[in-house]
Design a protein around this motif. Structure first.
Motif, PDB file in Angstrom:
ATOM      1  N   UNK A  22       0.823  -1.211   0.000  1.00 36.01           N
ATOM      2  CA  UNK A  22       0.000   0.000   0.000  1.00 36.01           C
ATOM      3  C   UNK A  22       0.858   1.263   0.000  1.00 36.01           C
ATOM      4  N   UNK A  23       2.089   1.173   0.515  1.00 35.42           N
ATOM      5  CA  UNK A  23       2.948   2.352   0.591  1.00 35.42           C
ATOM      6  C   UNK A  23       4.289   2.170  -0.117  1.00 35.42           C
ATOM      7  N   UNK A  24       4.579   0.973  -0.593  1.00 35.57           N
ATOM      8  CA  UNK A  24       5.852   0.727  -1.253  1.00 35.57           C
ATOM      9  C   UNK A  24       6.992   0.424  -0.307  1.00 35.57           C
ATOM     10  N   UNK A  25       6.700   0.266   0.979  1.00 34.92           N
ATOM     11  CA  UNK A  25       7.746   0.000   1.966  1.00 34.92           C
ATOM     12  C   UNK A  25       7.705  -1.433   2.483  1.00 34.92           C
ATOM     13  N   UNK A  26       6.540  -1.939   2.724  1.00 35.21           N
ATOM     14  CA  UNK A  26       6.348  -3.298   3.217  1.00 35.21           C
ATOM     15  C   UNK A  26       5.557  -4.066   2.162  1.00 35.21           C
ATOM     16  N   UNK A  27       6.059  -5.225   1.767  1.00 35.78           N
ATOM     17  CA  UNK A  27       5.476  -5.962   0.658  1.00 35.78           C
ATOM     18  C   UNK A  27       4.908  -7.296   1.099  1.00 35.78           C
ATOM     19  N   UNK A  28       3.802  -7.670   0.508  1.00 32.89           N
ATOM     20  CA  UNK A  28       3.157  -8.960   0.750  1.00 32.89           C
ATOM     21  C   UNK A  28       3.260  -9.777  -0.536  1.00 32.89           C
ATOM     22  N   UNK A  29       3.901 -10.931  -0.452  1.00 27.40           N
ATOM     23  CA  UNK A  29       4.032 -11.780  -1.636  1.00 27.40           C
ATOM     24  C   UNK A  29       2.722 -12.510  -1.911  1.00 27.40           C
ATOM     25  N   UNK A  30       2.461 -12.724  -3.175  1.00 31.38           N
ATOM     26  CA  UNK A  30       1.291 -13.478  -3.586  1.00 31.38           C
ATOM     27  C   UNK A  30       1.457 -14.931  -3.129  1.00 31.38           C
ATOM     28  N   UNK A  31       0.489 -15.485  -2.395  1.00 32.66           N
ATOM     29  CA  UNK A  31       0.629 -16.874  -1.940  1.00 32.66           C
ATOM     30  C   UNK A  31       0.606 -17.884  -3.080  1.00 32.66           C
ATOM     31  N   UNK A  32       0.204 -17.456  -4.283  1.00 38.48           N
ATOM     32  CA  UNK A  32       0.189 -18.353  -5.439  1.00 38.48           C
ATOM     33  C   UNK A  32       1.458 -18.251  -6.282  1.00 38.48           C
ATOM     34  N   UNK A  33       2.491 -17.568  -5.763  1.00 39.76           N
ATOM     35  CA  UNK A  33       3.761 -17.453  -6.494  1.00 39.76           C
ATOM     36  C   UNK A  33       4.367 -18.822  -6.731  1.00 39.76           C
ATOM     37  N   UNK A  34       5.068 -18.987  -7.820  1.00 39.82           N
ATOM     38  CA  UNK A  34       5.254 -18.044  -8.908  1.00 39.82           C
ATOM     39  C   UNK A  34       3.991 -17.948  -9.761  1.00 39.82           C
TER      40      UNK A  34
END
Length: 94
Positions: A69-81
């Motif tokens: 949401x702010x470009x500082x903390x990222x959440x990876x997609x659980x369906x990666x790759x």
């Protein structure tokens, strides 16, 4: 629009815990490369590459996705790759 940027000392997105191989981190094989970030409807979306390798399996390229949401903390997609080679087509290994 002018932005004032500052550099954070740590990575904005990290790998999984060393030695822990779960569905999210197994495919990253200790590296994240060529990230690209775009802003969509007030959120930031990052696509990045990595190379999966499990046991004696040949290393393959794949693309992961994360959001912030702010470009500082990222959440990876659980369906990666989210994109990767088709195992039925050996010529698509990279």
């Amino acid at each position: 629009m002018i932005k004032n940027w500052h550099r954070d000392e740590g990575p904005c997105i990290g790998l999984g815990v060393e030695g822990v191989f779960d569905d999210i981190h197994l495919w990253e094989n200790d590296r994240l490369v060529y990230p690209t970030v775009v802003s969509i409807d007030g959120e930031y979306w990052m696509w990045y590459g990595s190379y999966s390798q499990c046991g004696g399996e040949e290393m393959k390229t794949a693309t992961g996705c994360a959001y912030s949401t702010a470009g500082l903390s990222w959440q990876k997609n659980p369906d990666n790759p989210v994109f990767g080679p088709d195992p039925s087509r050996t010529w698509k290994s990279h």
